[in-house]
Motif scaffolding. Structure first.
Motif, mmCIF file in Angstrom:
data_model
loop_
_atom_site.group_PDB
_atom_site.id
_atom_site.type_symbol
_atom_site.label_atom_id
_atom_site.label_comp_id
_atom_site.label_asym_id
_atom_site.label_seq_id
_atom_site.Cartn_x
_atom_site.Cartn_y
_atom_site.Cartn_z
ATOM 1 N N MET A 1 -5.761 0.033 38.994
ATOM 2 C CA MET A 1 -6.962 0.753 38.619
ATOM 3 C C MET A 1 -7.528 0.198 37.311
ATOM 4 O O MET A 1 -8.730 0.084 37.168
ATOM 5 N N LEU A 2 -6.625 -0.123 36.393
ATOM 6 C CA LEU A 2 -7.053 -0.654 35.100
ATOM 7 C C LEU A 2 -7.781 -1.985 35.282
ATOM 8 O O LEU A 2 -8.747 -2.261 34.573
ATOM 9 N N ASP A 3 -7.342 -2.780 36.237
ATOM 10 C CA ASP A 3 -8.004 -4.059 36.492
ATOM 11 C C ASP A 3 -9.453 -3.862 36.934
ATOM 12 O O ASP A 3 -10.338 -4.621 36.529
ATOM 13 N N LEU A 4 -9.706 -2.852 37.737
ATOM 14 C CA LEU A 4 -11.060 -2.544 38.183
ATOM 15 C C LEU A 4 -11.940 -2.164 36.993
ATOM 16 O O LEU A 4 -13.061 -2.659 36.848
ATOM 17 N N VAL A 5 -11.415 -1.312 36.127
ATOM 18 C CA VAL A 5 -12.170 -0.877 34.945
ATOM 19 C C VAL A 5 -12.440 -2.079 34.035
ATOM 20 O O VAL A 5 -13.559 -2.256 33.543
ATOM 21 N N LYS A 6 -11.437 -2.915 33.806
ATOM 22 C CA LYS A 6 -11.613 -4.108 32.964
ATOM 23 C C LYS A 6 -12.663 -5.044 33.547
ATOM 24 O O LYS A 6 -13.470 -5.616 32.817
ATOM 25 N N TYR A 7 -12.656 -5.209 34.847
ATOM 26 C CA TYR A 7 -13.612 -6.085 35.513
ATOM 27 C C TYR A 7 -15.046 -5.599 35.291
ATOM 28 O O TYR A 7 -15.929 -6.372 34.914
ATOM 29 N N VAL A 8 -15.286 -4.329 35.525
ATOM 30 C CA VAL A 8 -16.648 -3.790 35.404
ATOM 31 C C VAL A 8 -17.096 -3.773 33.945
ATOM 32 O O VAL A 8 -18.206 -4.210 33.626
ATOM 33 N N VAL A 9 -16.243 -3.289 33.057
ATOM 34 C CA VAL A 9 -16.604 -3.231 31.636
ATOM 35 C C VAL A 9 -16.835 -4.640 31.099
ATOM 36 O O VAL A 9 -17.745 -4.872 30.301
ATOM 37 N N GLY A 49 -26.604 7.245 31.184
ATOM 38 C CA GLY A 49 -25.208 7.287 31.604
ATOM 39 C C GLY A 49 -24.961 6.837 33.034
ATOM 40 O O GLY A 49 -23.912 7.126 33.606
ATOM 41 N N LYS A 50 -25.897 6.110 33.608
ATOM 42 C CA LYS A 50 -25.779 5.728 35.019
ATOM 43 C C LYS A 50 -24.620 4.774 35.283
ATOM 44 O O LYS A 50 -23.922 4.909 36.290
ATOM 45 N N ILE A 51 -24.390 3.810 34.397
ATOM 46 C CA ILE A 51 -23.297 2.862 34.603
ATOM 47 C C ILE A 51 -21.959 3.580 34.455
ATOM 48 O O ILE A 51 -21.036 3.381 35.257
ATOM 49 N N ALA A 52 -21.841 4.430 33.441
ATOM 50 C CA ALA A 52 -20.594 5.184 33.236
ATOM 51 C C ALA A 52 -20.310 6.089 34.432
ATOM 52 O O ALA A 52 -19.169 6.185 34.897
ATOM 53 N N LYS A 53 -21.341 6.733 34.941
ATOM 54 C CA LYS A 53 -21.167 7.617 36.093
ATOM 55 C C LYS A 53 -20.741 6.821 37.322
ATOM 56 O O LYS A 53 -19.844 7.236 38.069
ATOM 57 N N ALA A 54 -21.346 5.655 37.521
ATOM 58 C CA ALA A 54 -20.983 4.813 38.659
ATOM 59 C C ALA A 54 -19.545 4.312 38.524
ATOM 60 O O ALA A 54 -18.807 4.255 39.514
ATOM 61 N N ARG A 56 -17.092 5.827 36.936
ATOM 62 C CA ARG A 56 -16.214 6.973 37.219
ATOM 63 C C ARG A 56 -16.121 7.232 38.724
ATOM 64 O O ARG A 56 -15.057 7.572 39.245
ATOM 65 N N THR A 57 -17.233 7.057 39.439
ATOM 66 C CA THR A 57 -17.235 7.226 40.883
ATOM 67 C C THR A 57 -16.356 6.171 41.554
ATOM 68 O O THR A 57 -15.599 6.480 42.474
#
Length: 80
Positions: A1-9, A49-54, A56-57
């Protein structure tokens, strides 16, 4: 899951080397905290906050069905 967050951020943050990630696992909740430089906050959160919301989704949708809940926090890194 962390890899997904790192990729997007990583695609939105300009100062990728200054981004910090913290993962805390509690009983039923896994909390991922992203610490960003002040200049990257707006880019990662996005307009209204659209990117943050996406993001989180995405985290919620890709979470394994093991009964744990994932929570994503985006915070400004405190300057020393």
């Amino acid at each position: 899951m962390l890899d997904l967050v790192k990729y997007v951020v990583g695609h939105f943050a300009e100062k990728k080397d200054e981004v910090e990630y913290k993962v805390e696992e509690k009983e039923e909740v896994i909390e991922i905290t992203v610490l960003l430089a002040d200049s990257d906050m707006g880019k990662v959160i996005g307009k209204q906050g659209k990117i943050a919301k996406a993001l989180r989704t995405l985290v919620k949708a890709s979470a394994p069905r093991d009964g744990k809940k994932y929570v994503l926090e985006i915070k400004e890194k405190e300057q020393a």
